[in-house]
Write a protein that holds these residues in place. Sequence first.
Motif, PDB file in Angstrom:
ATOM      1  N   ALA A  82       0.830  -1.206   0.000  1.00 33.32           N
ATOM      2  CA  ALA A  82       0.000   0.000   0.000  1.00 33.32           C
ATOM      3  C   ALA A  82       0.863   1.253   0.000  1.00 33.32           C
ATOM      4  O   ALA A  82       0.614   2.200  -0.757  1.00 33.32           O
ATOM      5  CB  ALA A  82      -0.943  -0.005   1.203  1.00 33.32           C
ATOM      6  N   GLY A  83       1.885   1.274   0.857  1.00 40.21           N
ATOM      7  CA  GLY A  83       2.766   2.427   0.915  1.00 40.21           C
ATOM      8  C   GLY A  83       3.525   2.640  -0.378  1.00 40.21           C
ATOM      9  O   GLY A  83       3.693   3.777  -0.842  1.00 40.21           O
ATOM     10  N   ALA A  84       3.986   1.544  -0.983  1.00 39.38           N
ATOM     11  CA  ALA A  84       4.714   1.655  -2.247  1.00 39.38           C
ATOM     12  C   ALA A  84       3.817   2.194  -3.351  1.00 39.38           C
ATOM     13  O   ALA A  84       4.232   3.053  -4.145  1.00 39.38           O
ATOM     14  CB  ALA A  84       5.280   0.292  -2.640  1.00 39.38           C
ATOM     15  N   CYS A  85       2.568   1.711  -3.411  1.00 38.89           N
ATOM     16  CA  CYS A  85       1.648   2.186  -4.451  1.00 38.89           C
ATOM     17  C   CYS A  85       1.303   3.655  -4.245  1.00 38.89           C
ATOM     18  O   CYS A  85       1.170   4.414  -5.220  1.00 38.89           O
ATOM     19  CB  CYS A  85       0.384   1.330  -4.460  1.00 38.89           C
ATOM     20  SG  CYS A  85       0.655  -0.352  -5.077  1.00 38.89           S
ATOM     21  N   ALA A  86       1.149   4.069  -2.983  1.00 30.07           N
ATOM     22  CA  ALA A  86       0.891   5.482  -2.703  1.00 30.07           C
ATOM     23  C   ALA A  86       2.080   6.338  -3.127  1.00 30.07           C
ATOM     24  O   ALA A  86       1.920   7.399  -3.744  1.00 30.07           O
ATOM     25  CB  ALA A  86       0.595   5.677  -1.217  1.00 30.07           C
TER      26      ALA A  86
ATOM     27  N   ALA B 250       9.367   2.719  -7.163  1.00 25.72           N
ATOM     28  CA  ALA B 250       9.288   3.937  -6.351  1.00 25.72           C
ATOM     29  C   ALA B 250      10.640   4.640  -6.285  1.00 25.72           C
ATOM     30  O   ALA B 250      10.742   5.859  -6.508  1.00 25.72           O
ATOM     31  CB  ALA B 250       8.797   3.593  -4.945  1.00 25.72           C
ATOM     32  N   LEU B 251      11.680   3.884  -5.992  1.00 28.22           N
ATOM     33  CA  LEU B 251      13.010   4.487  -5.892  1.00 28.22           C
ATOM     34  C   LEU B 251      13.455   5.043  -7.240  1.00 28.22           C
ATOM     35  O   LEU B 251      14.131   6.079  -7.310  1.00 28.22           O
ATOM     36  CB  LEU B 251      14.015   3.459  -5.377  1.00 28.22           C
ATOM     37  CG  LEU B 251      13.743   2.904  -3.965  1.00 28.22           C
ATOM     38  CD1 LEU B 251      14.810   1.895  -3.575  1.00 28.22           C
ATOM     39  CD2 LEU B 251      13.658   4.024  -2.942  1.00 28.22           C
ATOM     40  N   GLY B 252      13.066   4.368  -8.315  1.00 29.72           N
ATOM     41  CA  GLY B 252      13.412   4.844  -9.647  1.00 29.72           C
ATOM     42  C   GLY B 252      12.749   6.161 -10.004  1.00 29.72           C
ATOM     43  O   GLY B 252      13.232   6.897 -10.866  1.00 29.72           O
TER      44      GLY B 252
END
Length: 537
Positions: free
Chosen positions: A18-22, A172-174
């Motif tokens: 969830a956090g990554a998608c946000a 996300a990091l990308g």
Amino acid sequence: MNNVSGGYDVVVVGFGAAGACAAITAAENGARVLVVDRALGGGASALSGGIVYAGGGTPYQHAAGYEDSPDNMFNYLHQEVQGVVDDDVLRRFCAGSVERLAWLERHGAKFDSSLCGYKTSYPTDEHYLYFSGNEKAYPYNRCAEPAPRGHRQVAKGMGSGRALWEALRDAALGLGVTFLPLTRVDELLMTDGRVHGIRCRTMRDDGSKLVSRCRRLTAAGTKLTNWTPPIGHLLNQQAERIWQRQARSLTVQASAVVLAAGGFIFNRDMLRRHAPSHVHVSPLGTEGDDGAGIALGVSVGGATAHLDHVTAWRFMSPPAALAQGIAVGINGTRIANEDLYGATLAEVMIRRFGGQGFLITDSTIWRRARSQFLSQTQLFQRATMAPVFAGAHQKAATIAALADRIGVSQSGLIDSVDSYNTAIAAGAEDPAHKATDLCAPILEPPFYAVDISLRPSPIDFVPGLTLGGLTVDTATGLVRTAAGGTVEGLYAAGRTAVGICSNSYVSGLALADCVFSGRRAGEHASRPIGVEEHSSA
């Protein structure tokens, strides 16, 4: 030391699915995003089976020869959801399912159309699409055409959850998202009714041996907590002592905060208070699932709901043949149709039978199940089923003797077996409405009984997780207050929030809800302050 950090538009608390998608969604909208996580990221998502519940006509459903539609998916899920989210939200969830699966693939996820042809709780590495819920079972199959919707991330063994999360993390990091691991949020900053940042403690990676040791202990403890809890807890305690000595205070200012810190299955006090009937469930997730994210929301006026909803899984299969037996309570009567999803059957057993039950088979079913043991199971399933076949069962020459041996009503069990056998012999519908292809007579002695009760056990445990959390505005993901308003600048997603799976859980629905709610929160949180907000209040 209290450093103040600015320059972020959105702070995400928790770096699971969830956090990554946000974070990804907010970053794609041009927001400057910081993600913090009390461990190293991944959360329960990385430890999961990597199943995403998707339907409405995905490419993999089509390739497997199944037609599905958003309406058909809605008709099925409407029975599972039972109003915990309104119908408009559920329809949006179903209508966007194909697009969300494609979105995951654009960010590195990989799925496949190899369909599992037998009933299972989790497929082998030969299969990556399966019926992961109650789609084929009564009464769900009366309202919707069954379709396989369990899309498993392609990976070996139980690596699917980790592979899916790593793809999202890398995406996300990308996109330039900043990640601070080993960071705990102590307080939400709030001014004039609006959240504008966090106060936390973090252990910076300075390259020292002590920090490296803490990271190694955290990684190992997170992995082992579910499978060997005493060892996992010991490693986590060692990491905790290092962290407490090394952590430093940090204040981060931002326009919005997204809480995606998991549920509270590891918080025994909250579990006893809100879901006492589930205290013997073995926690599934990480020790970060302690309700801290929910508590942060409550501390600034957020409301909660459905904290009494916990899912516990007692699967009858694999091996698939075991579902041909019957599950009975202490009174000897059938608990439910045995082709129900494991969490659904377990919920009936807990609510109506005091959490006690037994699976009854005869020798023919038992031999059939043993012959399927290696071909239909993953390593973790073998670890739980091997003791059952080796000796963790009872057997007797007659049904009456078996009833006495396991302590259930003799007359009740005899009646249940007779009714089951009579219906099969007559070609009639099973009294409990189990699918015909999973019905087999219980005739050949000796007869077997397996204890499926909810109880503490180092081997035959019943895993579970919490489903309730902070209530949110269904259009934006903003945390709601008890008065019906919203806490401006504060969002919740995943198991920190009430969502699609907050009433009833089937495999893949939690991860699918993480994607749905995480993207919703990230989308709205990354809008400039002052842009008109659409509320579903």
